[in-house]
Design an enzyme around this catalytic site. Structure first.
Site, PDB file in Angstrom:
ATOM      1  N   THR A 134       0.876  -1.188   0.000  1.00 42.88           N
ATOM      2  CA  THR A 134       0.000   0.000   0.000  1.00 42.88           C
ATOM      3  C   THR A 134       0.909   1.232   0.000  1.00 42.88           C
ATOM      4  O   THR A 134       1.112   1.865   1.035  1.00 42.88           O
ATOM      5  CB  THR A 134      -0.898   0.022   1.254  1.00 42.88           C
ATOM      6  OG1 THR A 134      -0.106  -0.357   2.389  1.00 42.88           O
ATOM      7  CG2 THR A 134      -2.057  -0.911   1.121  1.00 42.88           C
TER       8      THR A 134
ATOM      9  N   THR B 247      -1.340  -2.484   5.278  1.00 44.23           N
ATOM     10  CA  THR B 247      -1.613  -1.304   6.115  1.00 44.23           C
ATOM     11  C   THR B 247      -2.466  -0.302   5.351  1.00 44.23           C
ATOM     12  O   THR B 247      -2.120   0.078   4.236  1.00 44.23           O
ATOM     13  CB  THR B 247      -0.277  -0.631   6.497  1.00 44.23           C
ATOM     14  OG1 THR B 247       0.550  -1.610   7.106  1.00 44.23           O
ATOM     15  CG2 THR B 247      -0.493   0.529   7.436  1.00 44.23           C
TER      16      THR B 247
ATOM     17  N   ARG C 229       2.781  -6.773  10.987  1.00 40.56           N
ATOM     18  CA  ARG C 229       3.759  -6.170  11.896  1.00 40.56           C
ATOM     19  C   ARG C 229       5.153  -6.724  11.630  1.00 40.56           C
ATOM     20  O   ARG C 229       5.933  -6.934  12.551  1.00 40.56           O
ATOM     21  CB  ARG C 229       3.370  -6.444  13.363  1.00 40.56           C
ATOM     22  CG  ARG C 229       2.309  -5.487  13.878  1.00 40.56           C
ATOM     23  CD  ARG C 229       2.021  -5.735  15.331  1.00 40.56           C
ATOM     24  NE  ARG C 229       1.183  -4.688  15.917  1.00 40.56           N
ATOM     25  CZ  ARG C 229       0.539  -4.822  17.057  1.00 40.56           C
ATOM     26  NH1 ARG C 229       0.619  -5.975  17.713  1.00 40.56           N
ATOM     27  NH2 ARG C 229      -0.201  -3.843  17.546  1.00 40.56           N
TER      28      ARG C 229
ATOM     29  N   LYS D 277      -2.616   0.197  13.507  1.00 39.09           N
ATOM     30  CA  LYS D 277      -1.350   0.157  12.755  1.00 39.09           C
ATOM     31  C   LYS D 277      -0.847   1.567  12.434  1.00 39.09           C
ATOM     32  O   LYS D 277       0.323   1.887  12.609  1.00 39.09           O
ATOM     33  CB  LYS D 277      -1.529  -0.632  11.468  1.00 39.09           C
ATOM     34  CG  LYS D 277      -0.283  -0.718  10.600  1.00 39.09           C
ATOM     35  CD  LYS D 277       0.872  -1.412  11.303  1.00 39.09           C
ATOM     36  CE  LYS D 277       2.126  -1.370  10.464  1.00 39.09           C
ATOM     37  NZ  LYS D 277       2.066  -2.222   9.280  1.00 39.09           N
TER      38      LYS D 277
ATOM     39  N   ASN E 148       2.685   3.290  14.027  1.00 43.01           N
ATOM     40  CA  ASN E 148       3.779   3.783  13.184  1.00 43.01           C
ATOM     41  C   ASN E 148       3.888   5.308  13.203  1.00 43.01           C
ATOM     42  O   ASN E 148       4.989   5.846  13.105  1.00 43.01           O
ATOM     43  CB  ASN E 148       3.634   3.241  11.761  1.00 43.01           C
ATOM     44  CG  ASN E 148       4.097   1.786  11.708  1.00 43.01           C
ATOM     45  OD1 ASN E 148       4.591   1.249  12.715  1.00 43.01           O
ATOM     46  ND2 ASN E 148       3.943   1.143  10.573  1.00 43.01           N
TER      47      ASN E 148
ATOM     48  N   GLY F 239      13.180   6.285   6.354  1.00 42.13           N
ATOM     49  CA  GLY F 239      12.780   5.558   5.135  1.00 42.13           C
ATOM     50  C   GLY F 239      11.952   4.339   5.469  1.00 42.13           C
ATOM     51  O   GLY F 239      11.507   4.156   6.603  1.00 42.13           O
TER      52      GLY F 239
ATOM     53  N   CYS G 117       6.919   1.683   5.863  1.00 45.78           N
ATOM     54  CA  CYS G 117       5.920   1.855   6.942  1.00 45.78           C
ATOM     55  C   CYS G 117       5.949   3.269   7.525  1.00 45.78           C
ATOM     56  O   CYS G 117       5.021   4.041   7.349  1.00 45.78           O
ATOM     57  CB  CYS G 117       6.194   0.868   8.072  1.00 45.78           C
ATOM     58  SG  CYS G 117       6.232  -0.817   7.576  1.00 45.78           S
TER      59      CYS G 117
ATOM     60  N   LYS H 129      17.510   1.050   6.001  1.00 46.09           N
ATOM     61  CA  LYS H 129      17.999   0.741   7.352  1.00 46.09           C
ATOM     62  C   LYS H 129      19.082  -0.317   7.255  1.00 46.09           C
ATOM     63  O   LYS H 129      19.291  -0.933   6.199  1.00 46.09           O
ATOM     64  CB  LYS H 129      16.879   0.387   8.293  1.00 46.09           C
ATOM     65  CG  LYS H 129      16.324  -1.003   8.283  1.00 46.09           C
ATOM     66  CD  LYS H 129      15.268  -1.087   9.431  1.00 46.09           C
ATOM     67  CE  LYS H 129      14.698  -2.455   9.610  1.00 46.09           C
ATOM     68  NZ  LYS H 129      13.717  -2.549  10.691  1.00 46.09           N
TER      69      LYS H 129
ATOM     70  N   ARG I 281      13.107   1.165  -0.228  1.00 46.06           N
ATOM     71  CA  ARG I 281      11.858   1.941  -0.346  1.00 46.06           C
ATOM     72  C   ARG I 281      11.889   3.190   0.532  1.00 46.06           C
ATOM     73  O   ARG I 281      12.199   3.119   1.715  1.00 46.06           O
ATOM     74  CB  ARG I 281      10.653   1.063   0.007  1.00 46.06           C
ATOM     75  CG  ARG I 281      10.316   0.062  -1.093  1.00 46.06           C
ATOM     76  CD  ARG I 281       9.202  -0.868  -0.678  1.00 46.06           C
ATOM     77  NE  ARG I 281       9.628  -1.801   0.344  1.00 46.06           N
ATOM     78  CZ  ARG I 281       8.815  -2.765   0.811  1.00 46.06           C
ATOM     79  NH1 ARG I 281       7.586  -2.857   0.369  1.00 46.06           N
ATOM     80  NH2 ARG I 281       9.249  -3.615   1.714  1.00 46.06           N
TER      81      ARG I 281
HETATM   82  N1  SAJ Z   1      14.927   5.613  12.283  1.00 48.61           N
HETATM   83  C1  SAJ Z   1      15.496   6.751  12.856  1.00 48.61           C
HETATM   84  N2  SAJ Z   1      15.574   6.829  14.209  1.00 48.61           N
HETATM   85  C2  SAJ Z   1      15.104   5.830  15.014  1.00 48.61           C
HETATM   86  C3  SAJ Z   1      14.507   4.695  14.408  1.00 48.61           C
HETATM   87  C4  SAJ Z   1      14.433   4.596  13.044  1.00 48.61           C
HETATM   88  O1  SAJ Z   1      15.931   7.664  12.158  1.00 48.61           O
HETATM   89  O2  SAJ Z   1      15.227   5.949  16.238  1.00 48.61           O
HETATM   90  C5  SAJ Z   1      14.809   5.535  10.818  1.00 48.61           C
HETATM   91  C6  SAJ Z   1      15.518   4.326  10.234  1.00 48.61           C
HETATM   92  O3  SAJ Z   1      16.850   4.645   9.911  1.00 48.61           O
HETATM   93  C7  SAJ Z   1      14.702   4.057   8.978  1.00 48.61           C
HETATM   94  C8  SAJ Z   1      13.292   4.496   9.365  1.00 48.61           C
HETATM   95  O4  SAJ Z   1      13.442   5.363  10.501  1.00 48.61           O
HETATM   96  O5  SAJ Z   1      15.137   4.831   7.891  1.00 48.61           O
HETATM   97  C9  SAJ Z   1      12.379   3.340   9.734  1.00 48.61           C
HETATM   98  O6  SAJ Z   1      13.098   2.562  10.638  1.00 48.61           O
HETATM   99  P1  SAJ Z   1      12.355   1.405  11.513  1.00 48.61           P
HETATM  100  O7  SAJ Z   1      13.360   0.884  12.482  1.00 48.61           O
HETATM  101  O8  SAJ Z   1      11.088   1.919  12.040  1.00 48.61           O
HETATM  102  O9  SAJ Z   1      12.148   0.237  10.472  1.00 48.61           O
HETATM  103  P2  SAJ Z   1      10.891  -0.216   9.661  1.00 48.61           P
HETATM  104  O10 SAJ Z   1      10.460   0.777   8.676  1.00 48.61           O
HETATM  105  O11 SAJ Z   1      11.227  -1.575   9.189  1.00 48.61           O
HETATM  106  O12 SAJ Z   1       9.743  -0.264  10.749  1.00 48.61           O
HETATM  107  C10 SAJ Z   1       9.282  -1.496  11.198  1.00 48.61           C
HETATM  108  C11 SAJ Z   1       7.846  -1.215  11.499  1.00 48.61           C
HETATM  109  N3  SAJ Z   1       7.132  -2.457  11.602  1.00 48.61           N
HETATM  110  C12 SAJ Z   1       5.895  -2.505  11.064  1.00 48.61           C
HETATM  111  O13 SAJ Z   1       5.349  -1.562  10.535  1.00 48.61           O
HETATM  112  C13 SAJ Z   1       5.221  -3.808  11.129  1.00 48.61           C
HETATM  113  C14 SAJ Z   1       7.700  -0.420  12.776  1.00 48.61           C
HETATM  114  O14 SAJ Z   1       6.332  -0.490  13.242  1.00 48.61           O
HETATM  115  C15 SAJ Z   1       8.575  -0.930  13.875  1.00 48.61           C
HETATM  116  O15 SAJ Z   1       8.452  -0.061  15.006  1.00 48.61           O
HETATM  117  C16 SAJ Z   1      10.006  -0.924  13.397  1.00 48.61           C
HETATM  118  O16 SAJ Z   1      10.060  -1.866  12.307  1.00 48.61           O
HETATM  119  C17 SAJ Z   1      10.956  -1.331  14.503  1.00 48.61           C
HETATM  120  O17 SAJ Z   1      10.599  -1.143  15.666  1.00 48.61           O
HETATM  121  O18 SAJ Z   1      12.056  -1.751  14.166  1.00 48.61           O
END
Ligand code: SAJ
Length: 432
Positions: free
Chosen positions: A91, A126, A160, A213, A217, A265, A268, A332, A339
């Site tokens: 999505t 989502t 999730r 959700k 996020n 990035g 989500c 990450k 993405r």
């Molecule tokens: N980031 C920061 N500072 C932080 C944490 C992340 O700048 O303190 C940046 C990361 O570098 C990245 C982006 O935010 O570019 C997203 O990072 P993320 O750790 O949130 O990774 P995602 O996008 O894989 O988020 C997933 C999400 N899971 C779902 O949606 C099911 C999110 O809900 C989770 O909280 C996250 O993983 C997690 O906790 O790792």
């Protein structure tokens, strides 16, 4: 095989979308004794899965594909023999951040010819609150002539998945489930309870489940924006924000550490808040706070480039025509997913400022302009670390000095700042 499992093995599950969300789910359902069909539009992915080769770089998925049976196909007719149909398609958002529901609408339209009485349809993708009732049910009802809550059932169980997380996976992450009616809710809770070893929380409605959700996020996005704004402020005040966050983290309650960086990035965090912002706007409410958080996080790539220009100026080099390396393209650490990655915004802003940019990511070689770290740092005036890959975190001042690099902008605060400064390198972090 015991009675419960044997009953399951008669139950056919169809998972639509075999990506980061659908493939682990399909494998888990198979592990729990279901007969699983996975539908995808990508023929290459279908062939790989049927050859038991993972299309995703994930050790656990690669291993499970060897041990567990799922049938991958592009043919939606397998829906008619299924008991449960689970939609796990992407999505994304349009340029203007409006939700792009075409993948979901396409999946629903493909299901309709095979939808029948007794079917449970579950949406894992989502979406903003309201999509299940305002988009999905009308498509499924209109073209099938069946009635939701009477003939078929609809539930929403937001995914999730956390890519790259070794601890939390589809099997042990608690879930929430909402449905159009009580029967659908029970069917969905029973199914997820039969495959997941963590609590399944029933919600009072589809909208509540959709809201969970986007709220979880958006919570993460605003907290990242909070520390990103502090990072920009503390850069002017000469305070190290990472030390301050680590100090605040000694408080054992009511504080949850997030860390500043060169941008947010992924599929989500930078996307989901827009779903809520846009839906609320349609209902005459402006999410000023969520929108401001998105604005701050979207500014971080530009802030990183401003730091780069400042660092170059400190060594009497101007950005115009300067060769700059961007290390890291994925959004990450230690994964290959690009993405919404801020790296590409950083590259764009550097080029706009007149720099000649080279990029390197060991997980994303096909998008890198050079194929090795050595090549990436050759003859550059500055290096920007945009992703905290494990190989980058190990880099030493010696490596950079040997390659004539004297300016480092650490977009993920992942290097040892003091060590680099002591070695005579001009080091700038994000708020450090
Ligand atoms: N980031 C920061 N500072 C932080 C944490 C992340 O700048 O303190 C940046 C990361 O570098 C990245 C982006 O935010 O570019 C997203 O990072 P993320 O750790 O949130 O990774 P995602 O996008 O894989 O988020 C997933 C999400 N899971 C779902 O949606 C099911 C999110 O809900 C989770 O909280 C996250 O993983 C997690 O906790 O790792």
């Amino acid at each position: 095989m015991n009675q419960k499992n044997s009953k399951k093995s008669l139950k056919i599950i169809t998972v639509i979308g075999l990506g980061y969300v659908g493939l682990p789910l399909a494998l888990l359902a198979s592990k729990r004794g279901y007969n699983v069909f996975g539908i995808d539009l990508n023929k290459e992915k279908i062939d790989l899965i049927n050859k038991r080769i993972s299309p995703i770089k994930d050790r656990k998925i690669s291993q499970q594909l060897k041990e567990l049976k799922i049938t991958a196909t592009s043919d939606f007719s397998c829906v008619k023999n299924a008991s449960i149909i689970i939609i796990c398609v992407p999505t994304p958002v349009y340029e203007n951040h409006m939700p792009d529901l075409r993948p979901i609408e396409g999946a629903c339209k493909s299901i309709v010819p095979f939808l029948k009485k007794g079917h449970l349809v579950v949406l894992e993708s989502t979406v903003n609150p309201g999509v299940s009732e305002e988009v999905i049910i009308p498509i499924l009802e209109k073209e099938s002539g069946l009635k939701c809550g009477r003939d078929f059932y609809l539930a929403h169980c937001p995914e999730r998945i956390n890519p790259g997380d070794a601890k939390w996976d589809v099997e042990n992450i608690p879930r929430v489930v909402g449905s159009y009616d009580k029967k659908g809710l029970k069917m969905a809770v029973d199914f997820y309870s039969s495959i997941i070893s963590a609590p399944i929380k029933p919600m009072n409605s589809l909208k509540e489940a959709e809201a969970v959700k986007v709220v979880e996020n958006s919570f993460r996005d605003i907290n990242i924006a909070f520390v990103n704004e502090l990072a920009m402020s503390f850069s002017c005040l000469g305070i190290d924000i990472v030390n301050v966050i680590e100090g605040a983290s000694t408080k054992p309650f009511s504080f949850m550490a997030h860390f500043p960086g060169c941008g947010v990035g992924g599929h989500c965090i930078p996307v989901d808040p827009y779903y809520l912002i846009e839906y609320a706007k349609k209902n005459d409410f402006d999410h000023d706070f969520l929108s401001l958080a998105r604005k701050i996080n979207n500014y971080m790539p530009q802030f990183t480039v401003e730091q780069t220009i400042k660092a170059l100026n400190e060594s009497n080099i101007f950005i115009n025509n300067a060769k700059v390396a961007v290390l890291g393209l994925s959004y990450k650490a230690n994964i290959d997913d690009c993405r919404e990655s801020p790296s590409f915004e950083i590259i764009k802003h550097l080029q706009k400022a007149g720099a000649n940019v080279v990029s390197f990511d060991p997980f994303v070689l096909q998008k890198s302009t050079v194929k090795s770290l050595k090549e990436a740092v050759k003859g550059v005036k500055a290096v920007v670390i945009a992703t905290a890959h494990k190989d980058f975190k190990k880099l030493t001042p010696k490596f950079f000095l040997e390659n004539g690099v004297k300016v480092i902008v650490d977009g993920r605060n992942c290097l040892d700042k003091q060590k680099f400064i002591k070695a005579g390198i001009i080091y700038k972090g994000i708020g450090t």
